[in-house]
Design a protein around this motif. Structure first.
Motif, short mmCIF file in Angstrom:
data_model
loop_
_atom_site.label_atom_id
_atom_site.label_comp_id
_atom_site.label_asym_id
_atom_site.label_seq_id
_atom_site.Cartn_x
_atom_site.Cartn_y
_atom_site.Cartn_z
N THR A 1 0.85 -1.19 0.00
CA THR A 1 0.00 0.00 0.00
C THR A 1 0.88 1.24 0.00
O THR A 1 1.97 1.23 0.56
CB THR A 1 -0.95 0.03 1.22
OG1 THR A 1 -1.72 1.25 1.17
CG2 THR A 1 -0.20 -0.03 2.53
N CYS A 2 0.42 2.28 -0.65
CA CYS A 2 1.15 3.55 -0.66
C CYS A 2 0.73 4.42 0.52
O CYS A 2 1.37 5.42 0.80
CB CYS A 2 0.87 4.30 -1.97
SG CYS A 2 1.70 3.58 -3.39
N TYR B 1 -5.62 2.84 -1.78
CA TYR B 1 -4.24 3.28 -1.87
C TYR B 1 -3.27 2.10 -2.04
O TYR B 1 -2.13 2.16 -1.61
CB TYR B 1 -3.85 4.09 -0.63
CG TYR B 1 -4.85 5.17 -0.26
CD1 TYR B 1 -5.35 6.02 -1.24
CD2 TYR B 1 -5.29 5.34 1.04
CE1 TYR B 1 -6.26 7.02 -0.92
CE2 TYR B 1 -6.20 6.33 1.37
CZ TYR B 1 -6.68 7.17 0.38
OH TYR B 1 -7.58 8.15 0.70
N MET C 1 -1.28 -1.01 -4.50
CA MET C 1 -0.59 -1.04 -5.79
C MET C 1 -1.60 -1.10 -6.94
O MET C 1 -2.54 -1.90 -6.90
CB MET C 1 0.34 -2.25 -5.87
CG MET C 1 1.63 -2.05 -5.14
SD MET C 1 2.78 -3.37 -5.53
CE MET C 1 3.93 -3.19 -4.19
N CYS D 1 -0.39 4.36 -7.50
CA CYS D 1 0.41 3.61 -6.55
C CYS D 1 1.19 2.56 -7.33
O CYS D 1 0.60 1.66 -7.94
CB CYS D 1 -0.48 2.97 -5.49
SG CYS D 1 0.43 2.11 -4.18
N SER E 1 7.87 0.12 -6.11
CA SER E 1 9.08 0.92 -5.97
C SER E 1 10.20 0.01 -5.49
O SER E 1 10.04 -0.68 -4.49
CB SER E 1 8.85 2.03 -4.98
OG SER E 1 10.05 2.69 -4.70
N ALA F 1 5.92 -0.04 -2.30
CA ALA F 1 4.98 0.74 -3.09
C ALA F 1 5.11 2.22 -2.74
O ALA F 1 5.38 2.58 -1.61
CB ALA F 1 3.55 0.28 -2.84
N GLN F 2 4.91 3.06 -3.74
CA GLN F 2 4.90 4.51 -3.49
C GLN F 2 4.12 5.19 -4.62
O GLN F 2 3.93 4.62 -5.69
CB GLN F 2 6.31 5.07 -3.39
CG GLN F 2 7.07 5.12 -4.71
CD GLN F 2 8.44 5.75 -4.56
OE1 GLN F 2 9.04 5.73 -3.50
NE2 GLN F 2 8.95 6.32 -5.65
N TRP F 3 3.68 6.41 -4.35
CA TRP F 3 2.97 7.19 -5.38
C TRP F 3 3.97 7.62 -6.44
O TRP F 3 5.12 7.92 -6.14
CB TRP F 3 2.29 8.41 -4.76
CG TRP F 3 1.20 8.00 -3.82
CD1 TRP F 3 1.23 8.06 -2.46
CD2 TRP F 3 -0.06 7.43 -4.17
NE1 TRP F 3 0.07 7.56 -1.95
CE2 TRP F 3 -0.75 7.17 -2.96
CE3 TRP F 3 -0.68 7.10 -5.38
CZ2 TRP F 3 -2.02 6.60 -2.93
CZ3 TRP F 3 -1.94 6.54 -5.35
CH2 TRP F 3 -2.61 6.29 -4.15
#
Length: 149
Positions: A20-21, A37, A39, A61, A64, A69-71
């Motif tokens: 999750t982001c 929020y 992936m 999302c 990374s 995971a990241q925005w």
């Protein structure tokens, strides 16, 4: 008789990457659309009436390397319509005078901040550039000495 046992165990502790982001966060004078929020999920930002969005309106999302995971982009921001100046983040952006392509008002003092990571290069490409001679100027400053046009 008494029997004794010996126990040998290996403990494996692994930190699973986050899938999750997390919430990308509210922005002043902005509205967030979407409440998932994880992936692959997308959220969209918009601004309240009287404000203009600067930055990316849609964030995704994504996977990374290393962190899970990241925005894919930083959160945008909302600036007041007709306001002159602001802050740009991310890999690309646009700066225009208020009301462009119409002429700008007298006595404007516009300051734009461009945020980048240490070591990054910022490139400014001027597509249309016209100042009132003897009255107006553009100053670019940062870690080097300021340049004035």
């Amino acid at each position: 008789g008494n029997k004794r046992f010996s126990l040998s165990a290996l403990l494996f502790v692994s930190v699973l990457p986050s899938h999750t982001c997390g919430t990308p966060g509210l922005i002043p004078n902005g509205v967030i659309h979407g409440s998932r929020y994880n992936m692959g999920d997308k959220i969209r930002y918009s601004c309240e009436s009287g404000f203009v969005l600067e930055g990316h309106s849609i964030l995704t999302c994504i996977v990374s390397p290393g962190s899970g995971a990241q925005w894919d982009f930083p959160s945008p921001f909302c600036r007041a319509e007709g306001a002159c100046g602001g802050t740009l983040r991310g890999t690309a952006g646009s700066i225009t005078s208020p009301g462009y392509p119409a002429e700008y008002d007298n006595n404007l003092d516009c300051t734009w901040s461009i945020l980048a990571e240490p070591g990054d290069t910022i490139a400014l490409v001027f597509n249309d550039f016209l100042l009132e001679d003897k009255y107006d100027f553009l100053e670019i400053s940062g870690t080097e000495a300021p340049s004035i046009w």
